[in-house]
Design a protein around this motif. Structure first.
Motif, short mmCIF file in Angstrom:
data_model
loop_
_atom_site.label_atom_id
_atom_site.label_comp_id
_atom_site.label_asym_id
_atom_site.label_seq_id
_atom_site.Cartn_x
_atom_site.Cartn_y
_atom_site.Cartn_z
N LYS A 275 21.36 28.53 50.57
CA LYS A 275 21.42 29.20 51.88
C LYS A 275 22.55 28.63 52.76
CE LYS A 275 17.07 28.08 52.69
NZ LYS A 275 16.71 27.51 51.36
N THR A 276 22.59 27.30 52.88
CA THR A 276 23.60 26.71 53.77
C THR A 276 25.00 26.95 53.22
OG1 THR A 276 22.00 25.01 54.37
CG2 THR A 276 24.27 24.59 54.97
N THR A 277 25.15 26.82 51.90
CA THR A 277 26.46 27.05 51.28
C THR A 277 26.92 28.48 51.58
OG1 THR A 277 25.72 25.58 49.50
CG2 THR A 277 27.74 26.84 49.10
N ILE B 179 20.72 33.32 60.71
CA ILE B 179 19.59 32.37 60.78
C ILE B 179 19.32 31.84 59.38
CG2 ILE B 179 17.15 32.09 61.37
CD1 ILE B 179 17.39 34.58 63.16
N GLU B 180 19.23 30.51 59.25
CA GLU B 180 18.75 29.92 57.99
C GLU B 180 17.36 29.37 58.23
OE1 GLU B 180 20.95 26.70 56.09
OE2 GLU B 180 19.25 26.29 54.78
N PRO B 181 16.33 30.09 57.78
CA PRO B 181 14.97 29.55 57.89
C PRO B 181 14.77 28.49 56.82
CG PRO B 181 14.96 31.93 57.40
CD PRO B 181 16.34 31.40 57.13
N VAL C 157 21.13 17.25 58.60
CA VAL C 157 22.39 17.10 57.87
C VAL C 157 23.19 18.39 57.92
CG1 VAL C 157 23.43 16.59 55.62
CG2 VAL C 157 21.30 15.48 56.30
N ASP C 158 22.47 19.51 57.74
CA ASP C 158 23.14 20.80 57.66
C ASP C 158 23.94 21.13 58.92
OD1 ASP C 158 20.67 22.61 55.71
OD2 ASP C 158 22.23 21.22 55.14
N GLY C 159 23.35 20.84 60.09
CA GLY C 159 24.01 21.17 61.35
C GLY C 159 25.38 20.52 61.46
MG LIG Z 1 20.03 24.47 53.83
#
Ligand SMILES: [Mg+2]
Ligand SMILES: Nc1nc2c(ncn2[C@@H]2O[C@H](COP(=O)(O)OP(=O)(O)OP(=O)(O)O)[C@@H](O)[C@H]2O)c(=O)[nH]1
Length: 197
Positions: free
Chosen positions: A14-16, A90-92, A44-46
């Motif tokens: 998702k984040t990628t 949005i990444e839930p 970390v993702d933020g």
């Molecule tokens: Mg993620």
């Protein structure tokens, strides 16, 4: 304004994908904002996203489809007022319920939103995951407008076909794209679907 959630099991990419979509669309002149939900962990993702130059808000210590539903709605309104982007992604968390998030967005953004749910399926794990966590995976596929089968760089043709079968068994309506969020293969097709929405 389009609001797009990227649903998908833990580690499905998702984040990628959201960094890739976000940077590609900002390069085309779109204003993109991102809401990332991290449950109980340091975000970390933020920090990764901020380094990509995208406007991001992180909601932590709870799930945006349940305990943080009010925060999600408040954040959406605030981003709309302060930043007025063309797209909010949005990444839930990997265990959120996509249809619940759609409802929350609709209630918060009445008349403003065009909501799109992309469900990301990890082709590398789909066949096993469907056996082990069928309920979650089915729910994510069922709630999707677009299913993106991810990590096609890491699997063979048969696995991709098998994954497609699983998707079609659960949701015949959704559009399906085959992508590698990592190397960018197929992501243009996904962007076209978003632009056409
Ligand atoms: Mg993620
Ligand atoms: N081979 C391959 N690996 C990928 C691809 N997309 C993501 N990954 C890898 O999969 C792992 C998880 O990626 P993330 O983007 O963090 O996945 P996520 O869904 O955001 O994970 P959580 O937020 O922890 O649920 C990382 O090691 C990525 O590099 C892909 O298209 N191909």
């Amino acid at each position: 304004m389009i609001i797009c959630q990227i649903a998908g099991f833990l580690g499905s990419g998702k984040t990628t994908l959201l960094i890739r979509l976000g940077t590609a669309l900002s390069a085309k002149g779109k204003r993109v904002a991102i809401i990332v939900n991290e449950v109980g962990e340091v975000g970390v993702d933020g920090s990764v996203i901020d380094s990509s130059g995208l406007k991001s808000v992180e909601l932590a210590e709870g799930c945006i489809c349940c305990s943080l539903s009010g925060s999600l709605q408040h954040t959406l309104k605030q981003i709309k007022n302060d930043y007025d982007p063309d797209l909010i992604i949005i990444e839930p968390t990997g265990i959120a319920f996509p249809t619940k998030i759609v409802q929350l967005v609709r209630t918060a953004m009445v008349g403003e939103e065009k909501m799109i749910t992309i469900s990301l399926i990890d082709a590398f794990r789909a066949v096993n995951l469907f056996k082990e966590a069928e309920l979650f995976v089915s729910r994510q596929i069922a709630g999707a407008d677009i299913v993106a089968v991810n990590k096609i760089d890491a699997v063979d043709e048969d696995t991709i076909k098998e994954t497609e079968k699983i998707v079609k068994k659960v949701n015949r309506e959704a559009q399906i794209v085959f992508i590698s969020a990592k190397n960018g293969d197929g992501v243009d097709n996904l962007i076209k679907l978003l632009e056409a929405a």
